[in-house]
Scaffold this motif. Sequence first.
Motif, PDB file in Angstrom:
ATOM      1  N   LEU A  69       0.748  -1.321  -0.061  1.00 35.70           N
ATOM      2  CA  LEU A  69      -0.125   0.092  -0.038  1.00 35.70           C
ATOM      3  C   LEU A  69       1.029   1.390  -0.078  1.00 35.70           C
ATOM      4  O   LEU A  69       0.544   2.100  -0.707  1.00 35.70           O
ATOM      5  CB  LEU A  69      -0.999   0.016   1.351  1.00 35.70           C
ATOM      6  N   THR A  70       2.004   1.294   0.806  1.00 36.83           N
ATOM      7  CA  THR A  70       2.863   2.385   0.694  1.00 36.83           C
ATOM      8  C   THR A  70       3.706   2.587  -0.706  1.00 36.83           C
ATOM      9  O   THR A  70       3.482   3.680  -1.119  1.00 36.83           O
ATOM     10  CB  THR A  70       4.083   2.185   1.811  1.00 36.83           C
ATOM     11  N   ALA A  71       4.076   1.435  -1.348  1.00 37.76           N
ATOM     12  CA  ALA A  71       4.526   1.515  -2.713  1.00 37.76           C
ATOM     13  C   ALA A  71       3.602   2.213  -3.632  1.00 37.76           C
ATOM     14  O   ALA A  71       3.711   2.696  -4.632  1.00 37.76           O
ATOM     15  CB  ALA A  71       4.972   0.315  -3.058  1.00 37.76           C
ATOM     16  N   ALA A  72       2.175   1.692  -3.605  1.00 36.91           N
ATOM     17  CA  ALA A  72       1.042   2.199  -4.269  1.00 36.91           C
ATOM     18  C   ALA A  72       0.750   3.720  -3.948  1.00 36.91           C
ATOM     19  O   ALA A  72       0.539   4.476  -5.068  1.00 36.91           O
ATOM     20  CB  ALA A  72      -0.315   1.373  -3.936  1.00 36.91           C
ATOM     21  N   GLY A  73       0.983   4.188  -2.850  1.00 38.42           N
ATOM     22  CA  GLY A  73       0.618   5.674  -2.295  1.00 38.42           C
ATOM     23  C   GLY A  73       1.627   6.515  -2.762  1.00 38.42           C
ATOM     24  O   GLY A  73       1.535   7.703  -2.884  1.00 38.42           O
ATOM     25  N   LEU A  74       3.111   6.001  -2.650  1.00 36.40           N
ATOM     26  CA  LEU A  74       4.199   7.030  -2.796  1.00 36.40           C
ATOM     27  C   LEU A  74       4.077   7.665  -4.218  1.00 36.40           C
ATOM     28  O   LEU A  74       4.163   8.994  -4.366  1.00 36.40           O
ATOM     29  CB  LEU A  74       5.474   6.081  -2.816  1.00 36.40           C
ATOM     30  N   PRO A  75       3.692   6.826  -5.417  1.00 37.67           N
ATOM     31  CA  PRO A  75       3.721   7.841  -6.724  1.00 37.67           C
ATOM     32  C   PRO A  75       2.594   8.927  -6.621  1.00 37.67           C
ATOM     33  O   PRO A  75       2.758   9.808  -7.291  1.00 37.67           O
ATOM     34  CB  PRO A  75       3.579   6.525  -7.841  1.00 37.67           C
ATOM     35  N   ILE A  76       1.499   8.493  -6.027  1.00 38.70           N
ATOM     36  CA  ILE A  76       0.346   9.349  -5.967  1.00 38.70           C
ATOM     37  C   ILE A  76       0.904  10.721  -5.070  1.00 38.70           C
ATOM     38  O   ILE A  76       0.407  11.772  -5.406  1.00 38.70           O
ATOM     39  CB  ILE A  76      -0.905   8.627  -5.179  1.00 38.70           C
ATOM     40  N   ALA A  77       1.577  10.336  -4.023  1.00 33.99           N
ATOM     41  CA  ALA A  77       1.687  11.550  -3.320  1.00 33.99           C
ATOM     42  C   ALA A  77       2.897  12.502  -3.969  1.00 33.99           C
ATOM     43  O   ALA A  77       2.749  13.680  -3.941  1.00 33.99           O
ATOM     44  CB  ALA A  77       2.230  10.955  -1.891  1.00 33.99           C
ATOM     45  N   LEU A  78       3.866  11.806  -4.548  1.00 38.63           N
ATOM     46  CA  LEU A  78       4.775  12.538  -5.387  1.00 38.63           C
ATOM     47  C   LEU A  78       4.167  13.400  -6.425  1.00 38.63           C
ATOM     48  O   LEU A  78       4.551  14.383  -6.810  1.00 38.63           O
ATOM     49  CB  LEU A  78       5.892  11.627  -5.893  1.00 38.63           C
ATOM     50  N   ALA A  79       3.137  12.642  -7.221  1.00 36.01           N
ATOM     51  CA  ALA A  79       2.531  13.537  -8.249  1.00 36.01           C
ATOM     52  C   ALA A  79       1.751  14.911  -7.945  1.00 36.01           C
ATOM     53  O   ALA A  79       1.523  15.762  -8.203  1.00 36.01           O
ATOM     54  CB  ALA A  79       1.529  12.542  -8.994  1.00 36.01           C
ATOM     55  N   ASP A  80       1.210  14.466  -6.638  1.00 31.94           N
ATOM     56  CA  ASP A  80       0.482  15.450  -6.034  1.00 31.94           C
ATOM     57  C   ASP A  80       1.370  16.806  -5.656  1.00 31.94           C
ATOM     58  O   ASP A  80       1.014  17.904  -5.610  1.00 31.94           O
ATOM     59  CB  ASP A  80      -0.466  14.968  -4.792  1.00 31.94           C
ATOM     60  N   TRP A  81       2.598  16.266  -4.874  1.00 32.84           N
ATOM     61  CA  TRP A  81       3.384  17.394  -4.194  1.00 32.84           C
ATOM     62  C   TRP A  81       4.182  18.130  -5.564  1.00 32.84           C
ATOM     63  O   TRP A  81       4.456  19.303  -5.186  1.00 32.84           O
ATOM     64  CB  TRP A  81       4.511  16.627  -3.633  1.00 32.84           C
ATOM     65  N   SER A  82       4.438  17.347  -6.410  1.00 36.77           N
ATOM     66  CA  SER A  82       4.842  18.187  -7.659  1.00 36.77           C
ATOM     67  C   SER A  82       4.193  18.896  -8.568  1.00 36.77           C
ATOM     68  O   SER A  82       4.321  19.722  -9.522  1.00 36.77           O
ATOM     69  CB  SER A  82       5.975  16.961  -8.617  1.00 36.77           C
ATOM     70  N   GLY A  83       2.649  18.811  -8.355  1.00 36.83           N
ATOM     71  CA  GLY A  83       1.834  19.543  -9.157  1.00 36.83           C
ATOM     72  C   GLY A  83       1.441  18.761 -10.635  1.00 36.83           C
ATOM     73  O   GLY A  83       0.479  19.326 -11.434  1.00 36.83           O
ATOM     74  N   ILE A  84       2.057  17.496 -10.698  1.00 32.29           N
ATOM     75  CA  ILE A  84       1.551  16.849 -11.992  1.00 32.29           C
ATOM     76  C   ILE A  84       0.038  16.565 -12.088  1.00 32.29           C
ATOM     77  O   ILE A  84      -0.644  16.527 -13.114  1.00 32.29           O
ATOM     78  CB  ILE A  84       2.329  15.659 -11.994  1.00 32.29           C
ATOM     79  N   ALA A  85      -0.596  15.897 -10.819  1.00 33.47           N
ATOM     80  CA  ALA A  85      -1.970  15.479 -10.875  1.00 33.47           C
ATOM     81  C   ALA A  85      -2.223  15.571  -9.403  1.00 33.47           C
ATOM     82  O   ALA A  85      -1.267  15.219  -8.319  1.00 33.47           O
ATOM     83  CB  ALA A  85      -1.986  14.487 -11.532  1.00 33.47           C
TER      84      ALA A  85
END
Length: 480
Positions: A69-85
């Motif tokens: 679950l952490t591995a799945a959530g990490l890309p989502i958090a990074l995308a949100d932090w970088s403003g990609i999505a």
Amino acid sequence: MAVAGFILALWQTNIAGTAQHVVSTCMAGVTALFDNQHSDDAKEAAARQAGLKLLVGGLNLTWRIALALTAAGLPIALADWSGIATGAAVLGVMLRLDYIVVVSVLAFAGAKIGSRLRRADTEEHVEGGQYSPVDQFVHNLAFSGPAILKLASRLEDRMTRQSSTADATQPVFVTSLARGGTTAVLNALHDAPEVATHIYRDMPFLTAPVLWDKIAGGPKRGVRRQQRAHGDGLEIDLDSPEAFEEAIWKSFWPDRFKGTSIPLWNTCDTNPQADHFFRQHMCSIIRARNSQAGPENALKTRYCSKNNANIARIPYLLKSIPDCRIVVPVRRPECHAESLLRQHINFSKLQARDSFVSRYMADIGHFEFGDLHKPFLFPGFEPEHKDTYHPDYWLDYWICAFRALQEYKEHCVFLFQDDLRSAPQRTMETLCDMLGLSRTHQRFERYFLPNPDAATVENLDTKRLQEARDIYYALKEATA
């Protein structure tokens, strides 16, 4: 990336193997409770140990799921932090029905392909050698006591009584000492159009073959053909005939199997309940094979079994089932003794490697070889203080068995393995005529080895070997 991270984490942490281990541990604990080979103290200890392993396995699953679950959530958090999505937008896509369906189908297809690739390098076993924990549990449940097999028979009888009026007249019993050629003869008779036999598909609820086949999946259930545990080149699958009849005799005569050897049955023995059950069981096997064969095939009408243990109860069979036909394959004594010793060593090793092999063989009543070996007490045979790993033991066993069988040469069909090797077509066609089986275009050469039977005799007692050969040729002359 979230989906890929989730799958990669599950893959790298081997969560499937861990989950399988948890299920195996759970099933092992439950299976121990149904194992009639263990004492109550041993069952309690096994269940306690399984409970502890189950707790550890649960913790192992927990941290693996958390990591995925952490591995799945990490890309989502990074995308949100970088403003990609935004995280909400990503989750919105991932929770759409079409997205879930596509990802699920791709994941299922990938798992299926991986499973088939792994299966290409492994084999399922139909003789108990590689049963899964679930298979072992079902087997132990079926053989936890005679009452289970009898109950299964009653349930099937109530459900199928109106669907078929199959009767078992003139049953054929193929019997001899193990390694005498009974399996090859059974295979040849099994392919006769009117013959119905036990097959591996009947295990473990062999007293309810029709009902169990429906519950277990019917024709969808199958395994790849493989060489059987004897290592003799014979290949088997779930539709191959096999000897399962002895489990019924064990259910009704349990005391005879408790010692280190097994007494013979004679005409003084009587058990009307066992006789009635056995008749019903033969009818059940006929019904099962007819229901599996389909209406376009010839109707099965003749029950046929291979049961080496029936060599110890020929007078009983002739009395309780007077219309039966008994076929006794006979092999040259020196070759037979050598083969018996070789399989005794083979099964001793198999049973030492896998305890469930011993349980499986004991449940179906195969006491011919290995640590389970229990000889029949033929007149003159005294197994105490004899070395089962010496060929003279098996030669003595052969002498006492076939000397006793000479008394029934007028009531049995003696079938010599030399004839099956040198002239299989003529020999088997003659046998079919004697048994009243219809002739077909069956080619019998494929069931029997063409090369002459041979063995080394240097390690055999010369005097006893000559005695054995005298019995062999006397039988051959009497049944020519």
